[in-house]
Design a protein around this motif. Sequence first.
Motif, PDB file in Angstrom:
ATOM      1  N   TYR A 142       0.810  -1.218   0.000  1.00  0.00           N
ATOM      2  CA  TYR A 142       0.000   0.000   0.000  1.00  0.00           C
ATOM      3  C   TYR A 142       0.847   1.273   0.000  1.00  0.00           C
ATOM      4  CZ  TYR A 142      -3.930  -3.097   1.174  1.00  0.00           C
ATOM      5  OH  TYR A 142      -4.883  -4.091   1.160  1.00  0.00           O
ATOM      6  N   PRO A 143       1.791   1.439  -0.912  1.00  0.00           N
ATOM      7  CA  PRO A 143       2.622   2.651  -0.883  1.00  0.00           C
ATOM      8  C   PRO A 143       1.798   3.919  -1.094  1.00  0.00           C
ATOM      9  CG  PRO A 143       2.943   1.452  -2.943  1.00  0.00           C
ATOM     10  CD  PRO A 143       2.150   0.556  -2.041  1.00  0.00           C
ATOM     11  N   GLU A 144       0.652   3.807  -1.756  1.00  0.00           N
ATOM     12  CA  GLU A 144      -0.203   4.970  -1.981  1.00  0.00           C
ATOM     13  C   GLU A 144      -0.775   5.496  -0.661  1.00  0.00           C
ATOM     14  OE1 GLU A 144       0.172   2.487  -5.507  1.00  0.00           O
ATOM     15  OE2 GLU A 144      -0.481   2.061  -3.445  1.00  0.00           O
ATOM     16  N   LEU A 145      -0.756   4.650   0.374  1.00  0.00           N
ATOM     17  CA  LEU A 145      -1.332   5.043   1.672  1.00  0.00           C
ATOM     18  C   LEU A 145      -0.263   5.096   2.754  1.00  0.00           C
ATOM     19  CD1 LEU A 145      -4.523   2.749   1.578  1.00  0.00           C
ATOM     20  CD2 LEU A 145      -4.300   5.118   0.806  1.00  0.00           C
ATOM     21  N   ALA A 146       0.975   5.278   2.355  1.00  0.00           N
ATOM     22  CA  ALA A 146       2.088   5.216   3.307  1.00  0.00           C
ATOM     23  C   ALA A 146       1.947   6.228   4.438  1.00  0.00           C
ATOM     24  CB  ALA A 146       3.412   5.421   2.581  1.00  0.00           C
ATOM     25  N   GLU A 147       1.319   7.375   4.167  1.00  0.00           N
ATOM     26  CA  GLU A 147       1.180   8.417   5.187  1.00  0.00           C
ATOM     27  C   GLU A 147      -0.166   8.364   5.887  1.00  0.00           C
ATOM     28  OE1 GLU A 147       3.795  10.184   5.899  1.00  0.00           O
ATOM     29  OE2 GLU A 147       4.846   9.137   4.273  1.00  0.00           O
ATOM     30  N   SER A 148      -0.970   7.352   5.585  1.00  0.00           N
ATOM     31  CA  SER A 148      -2.329   7.283   6.134  1.00  0.00           C
ATOM     32  C   SER A 148      -2.331   6.572   7.480  1.00  0.00           C
ATOM     33  CB  SER A 148      -3.252   6.538   5.154  1.00  0.00           C
ATOM     34  OG  SER A 148      -4.486   6.219   5.761  1.00  0.00           O
ATOM     35  N   ASP A 149      -2.887   7.242   8.504  1.00  0.00           N
ATOM     36  CA  ASP A 149      -3.024   6.586   9.809  1.00  0.00           C
ATOM     37  C   ASP A 149      -3.945   5.374   9.711  1.00  0.00           C
ATOM     38  OD1 ASP A 149      -1.366   8.464  10.925  1.00  0.00           O
ATOM     39  OD2 ASP A 149      -3.006   9.734  11.660  1.00  0.00           O
ATOM     40  N   ASP A 150      -4.924   5.448   8.820  1.00  0.00           N
ATOM     41  CA  ASP A 150      -5.886   4.354   8.657  1.00  0.00           C
ATOM     42  C   ASP A 150      -5.191   3.081   8.177  1.00  0.00           C
ATOM     43  OD1 ASP A 150      -8.354   3.121   8.584  1.00  0.00           O
ATOM     44  OD2 ASP A 150      -8.729   3.693   6.510  1.00  0.00           O
ATOM     45  N   ALA A 151      -4.188   3.213   7.316  1.00  0.00           N
ATOM     46  CA  ALA A 151      -3.536   2.042   6.711  1.00  0.00           C
ATOM     47  C   ALA A 151      -2.376   1.517   7.534  1.00  0.00           C
ATOM     48  CB  ALA A 151      -3.055   2.395   5.304  1.00  0.00           C
ATOM     49  N   ARG A 152      -1.870   2.326   8.466  1.00  0.00           N
ATOM     50  CA  ARG A 152      -0.623   1.964   9.141  1.00  0.00           C
ATOM     51  C   ARG A 152      -0.707   0.610   9.865  1.00  0.00           C
ATOM     52  NH1 ARG A 152       0.415   6.807  11.137  1.00  0.00           N
ATOM     53  NH2 ARG A 152       1.464   7.366   9.198  1.00  0.00           N
ATOM     54  N   PRO A 153      -1.783   0.288  10.604  1.00  0.00           N
ATOM     55  CA  PRO A 153      -1.822  -1.030  11.282  1.00  0.00           C
ATOM     56  C   PRO A 153      -1.761  -2.206  10.301  1.00  0.00           C
ATOM     57  CG  PRO A 153      -3.449   0.460  12.229  1.00  0.00           C
ATOM     58  CD  PRO A 153      -2.934   1.134  10.994  1.00  0.00           C
ATOM     59  N   GLU A 154      -2.499  -2.084   9.179  1.00  0.00           N
ATOM     60  CA  GLU A 154      -2.494  -3.193   8.206  1.00  0.00           C
ATOM     61  C   GLU A 154      -1.135  -3.321   7.543  1.00  0.00           C
ATOM     62  OE1 GLU A 154      -3.849  -6.355   5.710  1.00  0.00           O
ATOM     63  OE2 GLU A 154      -4.262  -5.584   7.727  1.00  0.00           O
ATOM     64  N   ILE A 155      -0.503  -2.205   7.222  1.00  0.00           N
ATOM     65  CA  ILE A 155       0.843  -2.261   6.622  1.00  0.00           C
ATOM     66  C   ILE A 155       1.818  -2.928   7.588  1.00  0.00           C
ATOM     67  CG2 ILE A 155       2.783  -0.846   5.869  1.00  0.00           C
ATOM     68  CD1 ILE A 155       0.719   1.159   4.759  1.00  0.00           C
ATOM     69  N   ALA A 156       1.739  -2.570   8.873  1.00  0.00           N
ATOM     70  CA  ALA A 156       2.626  -3.181   9.874  1.00  0.00           C
ATOM     71  C   ALA A 156       2.339  -4.672  10.003  1.00  0.00           C
ATOM     72  CB  ALA A 156       2.456  -2.482  11.214  1.00  0.00           C
ATOM     73  N   ARG A 157       1.063  -5.048   9.953  1.00  0.00           N
ATOM     74  CA  ARG A 157       0.705  -6.471  10.068  1.00  0.00           C
ATOM     75  C   ARG A 157       1.266  -7.273   8.898  1.00  0.00           C
ATOM     76  NH1 ARG A 157      -3.163 -10.341   8.718  1.00  0.00           N
ATOM     77  NH2 ARG A 157      -3.919  -9.028   7.022  1.00  0.00           N
ATOM     78  N   LEU A 158       1.156  -6.731   7.688  1.00  0.00           N
ATOM     79  CA  LEU A 158       1.676  -7.435   6.512  1.00  0.00           C
ATOM     80  C   LEU A 158       3.196  -7.570   6.571  1.00  0.00           C
ATOM     81  CD1 LEU A 158      -0.602  -5.903   3.730  1.00  0.00           C
ATOM     82  CD2 LEU A 158      -0.561  -8.289   4.471  1.00  0.00           C
ATOM     83  N   HIS A 159       3.867  -6.535   7.032  1.00  0.00           N
ATOM     84  CA  HIS A 159       5.325  -6.634   7.190  1.00  0.00           C
ATOM     85  C   HIS A 159       5.680  -7.727   8.205  1.00  0.00           C
ATOM     86  CE1 HIS A 159       7.034  -3.605   4.616  1.00  0.00           C
ATOM     87  NE2 HIS A 159       6.247  -2.642   5.078  1.00  0.00           N
ATOM     88  N   SER A 160       4.898  -7.809   9.281  1.00  0.00           N
ATOM     89  CA  SER A 160       5.150  -8.837  10.289  1.00  0.00           C
ATOM     90  C   SER A 160       4.943 -10.230   9.715  1.00  0.00           C
ATOM     91  CB  SER A 160       4.238  -8.616  11.499  1.00  0.00           C
ATOM     92  OG  SER A 160       4.399  -9.645  12.445  1.00  0.00           O
ATOM     93  N   LEU A 161       3.873 -10.401   8.929  1.00  0.00           N
ATOM     94  CA  LEU A 161       3.614 -11.701   8.306  1.00  0.00           C
ATOM     95  C   LEU A 161       4.716 -12.066   7.314  1.00  0.00           C
ATOM     96  CD1 LEU A 161      -0.233 -11.503   7.677  1.00  0.00           C
ATOM     97  CD2 LEU A 161       0.956 -12.890   9.382  1.00  0.00           C
ATOM     98  N   ARG A 162       5.233 -11.043   6.610  1.00  0.00           N
ATOM     99  CA  ARG A 162       6.323 -11.326   5.669  1.00  0.00           C
ATOM    100  C   ARG A 162       7.567 -11.797   6.420  1.00  0.00           C
ATOM    101  NH1 ARG A 162      10.728  -8.658   3.238  1.00  0.00           N
ATOM    102  NH2 ARG A 162      11.123  -9.424   1.114  1.00  0.00           N
ATOM    103  N   ARG A 163       7.842 -11.144   7.539  1.00  0.00           N
ATOM    104  CA  ARG A 163       9.007 -11.581   8.304  1.00  0.00           C
ATOM    105  C   ARG A 163       8.818 -13.017   8.802  1.00  0.00           C
ATOM    106  NH1 ARG A 163       8.565  -8.651  12.430  1.00  0.00           N
ATOM    107  NH2 ARG A 163       8.026 -10.310  13.890  1.00  0.00           N
ATOM    108  N   GLN A 164       7.615 -13.337   9.255  1.00  0.00           N
ATOM    109  CA  GLN A 164       7.348 -14.704   9.706  1.00  0.00           C
ATOM    110  C   GLN A 164       7.513 -15.700   8.564  1.00  0.00           C
ATOM    111  OE1 GLN A 164       3.623 -15.125  11.906  1.00  0.00           O
ATOM    112  NE2 GLN A 164       3.835 -13.015  12.632  1.00  0.00           N
ATOM    113  N   ALA A 165       7.055 -15.328   7.370  1.00  0.00           N
ATOM    114  CA  ALA A 165       7.217 -16.221   6.213  1.00  0.00           C
ATOM    115  C   ALA A 165       8.691 -16.419   5.880  1.00  0.00           C
ATOM    116  CB  ALA A 165       6.465 -15.658   5.005  1.00  0.00           C
ATOM    117  N   LEU A 166       9.470 -15.327   5.991  1.00  0.00           N
ATOM    118  CA  LEU A 166      10.918 -15.452   5.788  1.00  0.00           C
ATOM    119  C   LEU A 166      11.529 -16.395   6.825  1.00  0.00           C
ATOM    120  CD1 LEU A 166      11.832 -11.725   5.073  1.00  0.00           C
ATOM    121  CD2 LEU A 166      12.330 -13.641   3.535  1.00  0.00           C
TER     122      LEU A 166
END
Length: 943
Positions: A142-166
């Motif tokens: 979601y780079p289009e929403l990088a500055e959005s407070d609304d998107a920040r939790p979901e972006i952080a969650r996806l990054h966490s899931l990616r790290r777990q997959a790694l």
Amino acid sequence: MTTQAALEFRVLGPLEARVDGRPVALGAPKQRALLAVLLLHRNVSVSTDRLIDSLWGDAAPSSPGRSVQVYVSALRAALGPGGGVLRTVGRSYLLQVGDAGVDAGRFELAAAEAKALLSHGDVDQAAIAAAAALALWRGAPYPELAESDDARPEIARLHSLRRQALEDRMEAELARGRHRDVVAELEALVDANPLSERLRGHLMLALHRCGRQADALAVYAAGRRTLVDELGLEPGRDLRELQAAILRDDSRLEIETAEVRARRHLPAPATPLIGRRAEIDEIGAMLREPGIRLVTATGPGGIGKTRLALQVAHELAEAFPDGVYFVGLAHLRAAELVLSTVAVALGISDLGDSSTQTALHEHLHERTVLLTLDNFEHVDEAAPLVAELLSAAPGLKVLVTSRSVLRLYGEHDYPVPQLALDEEAVPLFAARARAAERTFQRTPMAMDAVTEICRRLDCLPLAIELAAARSSELAPHEMLAVLPRRLELATSGPRDLPARQQTLRAAIDWSSRLLAPAERRLFEGLAVFAGGFTEGAAGQVCGASPGQLPSLASKSLVVGGPAAGAGARYSMLQTIREYALERLDSGEQEASEGSRVREAHARHFLALAEASMSELRGPDQLSWISRLEAERDNMRVALAHLLSGGEQRGPGTAELGLRLGAALAYFWYKTGAGGEGAAWLAQGLAAAPQAPDLVRARALHGLGILTAERGQPAEALAHFEASGELFRAAGQLDWVARSLNSQGGIARDLGDLDRAERRYAESATLRRQVGGDPTSLAIVLGNLAIVALDRQELDRAQAIAEECLGLADSDPWVNASTLQLLADIAAEQGDVGRASALLRRAVPALQSLGDTYRLIECLDTCAAVAAHRGRAEAASTLVAAADAALAELGAQMVPADSRLRERRVGATLAALSRTASEQAQRAGAGMTVQQALDHAFVAVLDG
């Protein structure tokens, strides 16, 4: 008719949309951002006000609502035939798209699959699934929403899931032995994620396995400094234990070879083991001691004996070169079935009591094997058999789980303790609660309640798991409030139970009483199943409706289910099943409910067995064998119900049991369970003397097959002749032909070729008269060709076999067997080129069917080809391999086949020097069937 467009959205990187594979121009940045917001909240209505706030914040234009309408309209147009997924709902907008239509959704599904595969030990597929999940990432989400407070939790969650997959991918790659290949990648990942202890642990392990112990310890030291400096925390327990293991050069850190993994013949645990390290090490050390050969892990039900024993066996694979085996005894109620159950686990045919015992002794005599016998308390009368096995096999060690010791000389009792409260019980509750309820949080208040719950449950693993499974309904403090009342109610059970057993009973009772009445009736009814059940069986026997079984599984009252894959089975842990059976028979259900459920269970499996009778001789025979194998314990329960008490249970009950036994006869024959099958059939014939002639005839025919397999030809012939008369009286010509074919086989085994040919010819005549499936005629013709081969009428044998081959197209087993027969004939004719070509066709087909006995016969044919080509050492090696494989199965050659071998290779083997003969025999005896066939293909069939 119109077809729906294939629509795909990509948010793991710059936003993209594709319709039928073609990229879509998504317009200006604000329009793209609006689509991103709708994807962020896909399948949920998003109000216009929320969209305005996400797109502009405090800097909205003068008519922001109008701008949103324009953007939505433009997006619908851009998506073309897929634009219908973007709907207007009042003053809100809804984007309807499933997880498969968004790369983020597909990523989560693939990552979850990788995690599940990893937990079940399938590291190759786990690595593939994790790599596929990670390949979906093209950049930050979601780079289009990088500055959005609304998107920040979901972006952080996806990054966490990616790290777990790694992390999962790296764990899988390390388990595959690819530590050298991933060191550089792990170093980069640790640099990018310095606080990930799991990645740091993977790097330490990879370096250690590469022989770089100092570097591995340096990685730990650097990580400790980072954690202390940035968070003020010491490394977690797992990382500290890994450092300690590296310091002492613990052998358990080394990667296992494929050979060691292949030694394990153990069921896959449903969940990871938490704690028990001390107990695993202590039992393992006992079993490594040369003077300790029998260890019994004792304790009450639910203490965790089975899971502990499985882990011990898993870790001891390296010490037992001939394998570690698990033999579940929970569903046996007769001590005489123990030997046959052990034989099946070891891949040995059940030849009847004394023969099976001899075969087991011979099989184990020179092997180094660990047998894990689980739930022995159900068959404690079989304890002397364990002592006899240990006496006959010096390299055998036995790990038993039981509620009491076996009282055998040399037995070492290991009482399994309860879990340690803080180090094991509480973490177990937390892990299972998290699995039941994703939002479970380890807050101080919650963990205080969890600690008290575990203490009241005596730190019993099963009781804790039952309580934790309710975390989706009750918070820990709520559970603690109701648990005491439930336990008081539950302790109205038997007062003579040990204290911990009363606690476990109370926990099961508490959990079951929380069920709705219909669900509780189902739970109690499901106890009639032994060894597990499918959703369909639960529906037919107990009236289970969709959703009820997953609900019971979520409460840990049954295990298994859809998460385990297609065609998955459910089952009950033995302790829970015993409780449910007691409730089923206690009168709390309607008085007739227990009888009704048992009757429905027996009829269900009778229908399945009778449906299998024709299928076991058709092209789908392997899948049907697997299907019946899964229901072996249920068949035993049904037989016991129908045959114990006979007609006292009601008119025709024993007859149903005889029908069930007759229907299973061929299955027992195909799976090497002749001893057990013969016993059931004999019991059924005695219990149902008034059964219709056709039912008794089928049972006698099956008993003939099984007694012939057990090396009792005279008794078998009597059973076949009796069955043939009954079939003829009933006008069942198809079955008369089958009986005559079997009589011919016995006559050949006894060396009476004239009688054999007459019976086969009569059978073939009847087959042609009756018509129907040509495969049945092909089987008889194949047997006639074998008699012609025995008589050395080779041209006639070939003509009959070729006619047989023309009829066998629809049955892969008959087709492959006929190719093997034609190879035998060609070898006798001296046409070794044709024999080799036919074997090259027959062997792969028989391998795909898993027909070990026929493959052993192919080794004899290959030996004949070797003899014709003057390769005496190869012939001797193959004969020795065939004999070793027969001994492994607990089988032996029939006299007719022994005569055929002597005629084909006897002179060649006799001409070998003693030294050459002994070397060849040693080589062959050490080969598996597959290794011997590989040797034959290279050393013999290649010309």
